[in-house]
Write a protein that holds these residues in place. Structure first.
Motif, PDB file in Angstrom:
ATOM      1  N   LEU A 195       3.942  -2.758   0.520  1.00  0.00           N
ATOM      2  CA  LEU A 195       3.357  -3.311   1.735  1.00  0.00           C
ATOM      3  C   LEU A 195       3.105  -2.282   2.832  1.00  0.00           C
ATOM      4  N   TYR A 196       3.306  -1.009   2.546  1.00  0.00           N
ATOM      5  CA  TYR A 196       2.859   0.001   3.493  1.00  0.00           C
ATOM      6  C   TYR A 196       1.364   0.227   3.266  1.00  0.00           C
ATOM      7  N   PRO A 197       0.524  -0.100   4.257  1.00  0.00           N
ATOM      8  CA  PRO A 197      -0.924   0.020   4.054  1.00  0.00           C
ATOM      9  C   PRO A 197      -1.373   1.474   3.998  1.00  0.00           C
ATOM     10  N   ILE A 198      -2.483   1.694   3.334  1.00  0.00           N
ATOM     11  CA  ILE A 198      -3.056   3.032   3.208  1.00  0.00           C
ATOM     12  C   ILE A 198      -4.533   2.969   3.590  1.00  0.00           C
ATOM     13  N   SER A 199      -5.056   4.101   4.055  1.00  0.00           N
ATOM     14  CA  SER A 199      -6.495   4.250   4.283  1.00  0.00           C
ATOM     15  C   SER A 199      -6.825   5.718   4.042  1.00  0.00           C
ATOM     16  N   PRO A 200      -7.359   6.046   2.871  1.00  0.00           N
ATOM     17  CA  PRO A 200      -7.596   7.456   2.517  1.00  0.00           C
ATOM     18  C   PRO A 200      -8.469   8.206   3.518  1.00  0.00           C
ATOM     19  N   ASP A 201      -9.327   7.490   4.263  1.00  0.00           N
ATOM     20  CA  ASP A 201     -10.191   8.167   5.237  1.00  0.00           C
ATOM     21  C   ASP A 201      -9.559   8.258   6.619  1.00  0.00           C
ATOM     22  N   GLY A 202      -8.328   7.783   6.767  1.00  0.00           N
ATOM     23  CA  GLY A 202      -7.635   7.875   8.045  1.00  0.00           C
ATOM     24  C   GLY A 202      -8.066   6.867   9.087  1.00  0.00           C
ATOM     25  N   SER A 203      -8.865   5.887   8.689  1.00  0.00           N
ATOM     26  CA  SER A 203      -9.409   4.944   9.669  1.00  0.00           C
ATOM     27  C   SER A 203      -8.368   3.961  10.205  1.00  0.00           C
TER      28      SER A 203
END
Length: 330
Positions: A195-203
């Protein structure tokens, strides 16, 4: 030689309640005590405009009211979309006895029972919120899956659990209990989140969504709950003794920003469950009970997260794992 059954953790001596004499009123006493137990299971805790379970009060921090039931059914549909309408991935064959742990609304157990009319299907949960008009081969019971089990005496062919993140405190212990309660040659399957969210583009950085997950997931972690059990499942299955372990890792977006049609559909369902009071429902008890937030502060945090979740330029995703394993025949 007859097999010897050992019951662990049984007290050496059980103290007798001497407040009742041995007379004909014992039947009335038993009836009264049973009624009081049944009543405690059916009672609810009402707090901050939401309804929570009363049995083992406080051991589960998410609500069990109608908005939450709707959200759980949306998560069920999300998982069906993810697995291309499959309820499970384990290679089970003609199961006779099956259990769904923390069954919630019971929708998975009901669907499984319809697919496998030959199987006896049990759904267990802390809350008796499941429907009563169901197929004769499915039944529901109120139970705490983190307490000691008694299923070892009548083991299962298949044990299923899904989305236990934020619900349990020790996934390794639970999987070991599953090992002891599944037949040799039987299968256990867990489907769960990190449940730790990720966003590869840093958005995601600096958004209301990131603050929401930092605060809420942090509160659950401090309270001792598993927030990313999916990533632990493979190792827990190995430590419990399972063989033929199979691991599949998926990515589930939030929102309709992905170009890929399948991922876009998953993102839409994920956003739908978040919009369905999901942000408030998940956060309220954890932040008000453990972090001394007010209801109004939680609602504001949730509204900011919801607003950011609608922005196409914020690309949030979650890892989701499906892991199954077999108990050795010998």
């Amino acid at each position: 030689m007859a097999e010897q059954t050992t019951i662990e953790n049984a007290p050496a001596n059980v103290e007798v309640d001497t407040s009742y004499e041995n007379d004909s009123s014992y039947g009335d006493e038993l009836s009264s005590y049973s009624a009081s137990l049944t009543s405690s299971v059916l009672e609810y805790r009402h707090e901050n405009g939401r309804r929570y379970h009363k049995y083992r009060d406080g051991s589960y921090l998410l609500p069990n009211d109608e908005p939450e039931k709707d959200r759980l059914d949306m998560v069920h549909e999300l998982c069906l979309q993810l697995l291309h309408r499959k309820l499970y991935l384990a290679p089970i064959k003609k199961p006779q006895r099956v259990i769904d742990l923390a069954t919630g609304t019971g929708i998975w157990a009901i669907d499984f029972a319809d697919e496998h009319p030959e199987a006896e299907v049990i759904g267990c949960d802390l809350s008796p919120i499941q429907p009563t008009l169901v197929s004769p081969n499915v039944k529901f019971q109120v139970d705490d899956i983190e307490s000691e089990w008694t299923y070892e005496r009548n083991p299962f062919d298949f044990i299923h659990a899904r989305s236990l993140a934020l619900s349990i405190r020790d996934v390794g212990k639970l999987i070991k209990q599953c090992y002891r309660s599944v037949k040799p040659g039987g299968w256990v399957e867990f489907q769960d989140w990190d449940l730790y969210p990720i966003s590869p583009d840093g958005s995601l950085k600096g958004t209301g969504l990131q603050r929401y997950y930092d605060e809420v997931i942090g509160a659950f972690e401090e309270a001792g709950y598993e927030v990313r059990p999916g990533a632990k499942l493979e190792q827990c299955f190995k430590e419990a003794g399972f063989v033929n372990i199979h691991v599949e890792k998926f990515v589930i977006p939030y929102g309709v920003w992905p170009k890929d049609p399948h991922l876009k559909k998953l993102g839409a369902w994920n956003q739908a469950q978040g919009e369905a009071n999901g942000f408030e429902g998940i956060a309220l008890a954890a932040l008000t009970r453990y972090k001394e937030w007010t209801k109004e502060e939680v609602i504001l945090l949730a509204s900011q997260a919801r607003a950011d979740g609608r922005k196409r330029d914020i690309h949030m995703m979650f890892d989701f794992y499906v892991v199954y394993g077999e108990r050795p025949e010998n």
